[in-house]
Design a protein around this motif. Structure first.
Motif, PDB file in Angstrom:
ATOM      1  N   ASP A  82       0.800  -1.231   0.000  1.00 31.87           N
ATOM      2  CA  ASP A  82       0.000   0.000   0.000  1.00 31.87           C
ATOM      3  C   ASP A  82       0.835   1.284   0.000  1.00 31.87           C
ATOM      4  O   ASP A  82       1.439   1.637  -1.012  1.00 31.87           O
ATOM      5  CB  ASP A  82      -0.976  -0.031   1.191  1.00 31.87           C
ATOM      6  N   ASP A 101      -5.276  -2.392   0.414  1.00 27.66           N
ATOM      7  CA  ASP A 101      -6.704  -2.317   0.734  1.00 27.66           C
ATOM      8  C   ASP A 101      -7.210  -0.901   0.443  1.00 27.66           C
ATOM      9  O   ASP A 101      -8.278  -0.516   0.910  1.00 27.66           O
ATOM     10  CB  ASP A 101      -6.980  -2.749   2.186  1.00 27.66           C
ATOM     11  N   ASP A 103      -6.247   2.137   1.338  1.00 29.11           N
ATOM     12  CA  ASP A 103      -6.296   3.252   2.294  1.00 29.11           C
ATOM     13  C   ASP A 103      -4.975   4.011   2.331  1.00 29.11           C
ATOM     14  O   ASP A 103      -4.722   4.797   3.243  1.00 29.11           O
ATOM     15  CB  ASP A 103      -6.722   2.787   3.699  1.00 29.11           C
ATOM     16  N   ASP A 161      -1.518  -5.170   4.937  1.00 27.88           N
ATOM     17  CA  ASP A 161      -0.970  -5.157   3.571  1.00 27.88           C
ATOM     18  C   ASP A 161       0.453  -5.725   3.546  1.00 27.88           C
ATOM     19  O   ASP A 161       0.808  -6.476   2.639  1.00 27.88           O
ATOM     20  CB  ASP A 161      -0.942  -3.712   3.026  1.00 27.88           C
TER      21      ASP A 161
HETATM   22 MG   LIG Z   1      -3.704  -0.281   3.510  1.00 22.41          MG
END
Ligand SMILES: [Mg+2]
Ligand SMILES: Nc1ncnc2c1ncn2[C@@H]1O[C@H](COP(=O)(O)OP(=O)(O)OP(=O)(O)O)[C@@H](O)[C@H]1O
Ligand SMILES: Nc1nc2c(c(=O)[nH]1)N=C(CO)CN2
Length: 207
Positions: A82, A101, A103, A161
């Motif tokens: 990420d 994911d 974010d 992650d």
């Molecule tokens: Mg993440």
């Protein structure tokens, strides 16, 4: 990952965080519907990139910058967790694979995806809006869940992650796995992040 082996760990994670399995499952169903063919790629692409190769897994701890100076990135298949993607891109490194994911800095992830990064996008109970917003913009997406896998949604094992990158590298038979940008004792993190990092450390203890 054999889901029957992962499931007891997953149950402990659900209990510890108070996450809902049903929410995770609904999110995975949504992701499954968003992966419509042209925006996806087969897991054989991961096999081709990783099998027999030295994998460099990049976490997003502040020490990532220093750690990267100690390695020759060209020797590795680069797997970014990420937020680590933004740092890599800022240094002219396009990861081969991004595990996310969604974010982190998704704009930088989009840029990397346009330059060839495969997106391993994780569905969970708290990111359905991000999935709806971003997955249709990506190409070369592979979907994952922390619940039971089905159809085009995979579970290679792992939770955050960063540790999911390691499970992925292991699943696809990396020759070696080197971690950079991992600091489980980082004091400048939120209590939630601290708790997630404890799980990451615990899960990586299996390797
Ligand atoms: Mg993440
Ligand atoms: N000190 C650290 N701070 C942040 N991330 C770290 C650290 N050490 C290791 N990591 C790993 O780097 C990964 C990517 O970090 P990032 O800051 O993008 O977090 P994130 O996307 O919020 O993570 P997650 O969604 O898994 O909670 C984390 O999932 C974690 O496994
Ligand atoms: N339901 C749920 N699942 C997760 C979450 C999260 O915030 N909620 N965060 C993750 C990455 O740290 C991985 N899995």
């Amino acid at each position: 990952m054999d889901f029957k082996k992962w499931e007891p760990v997953y149950e402990k994670i659900l209990e510890d965080f108070g996450f809902s399995r049903e929410d995770d499952e609904n999110s995975a169903t949504l992701l499954s519907h968003l992966l419509i063919g042209p925006n996806t790629v087969d897991t054989s692409a991961l096999e081709e990139l990783i099998s027999g190769k030295d994998a460099l897994v990049c976490g997003n701890a502040p020490k990532l910058e220093i750690d990267l100076k100690e390695v020759n990135v060209e020797d590795y298949v680069i797997i970014a967790a990420d937020g680590a993607t933004a740092h890599l891109m800022d240094n002219g490194i396009v990861p081969h694979i991004i595990v996310t994911d969604l974010d982190g800095d998704v704009e930088k992830e989009t840029e990397a995806n346009q330059q060839g990064s495969i997106m391993v996008v994780h569905a969970h109970g708290d990111n359905t809006e991000k999935l709806l917003r971003y997955v249709p913009q990506f190409k070369n997406v592979i979907g994952t869940t922390q619940a039971e896998p089905f159809a085009n949604i995979h579970n290679f094992g792992g939770f955050t992650d960063g540790d999911r990158c390691v499970f992925l590298a292991h699943e696809f038979n990396a020759k070696s796995i080197t971690l950079v940008g991992f600091d489980f004792y980082d004091k400048n993190v939120t209590p939630m992040k601290e708790k997630k990092l404890k799980w990451a450390q615990r899960l990586l203890g299996a390797f």
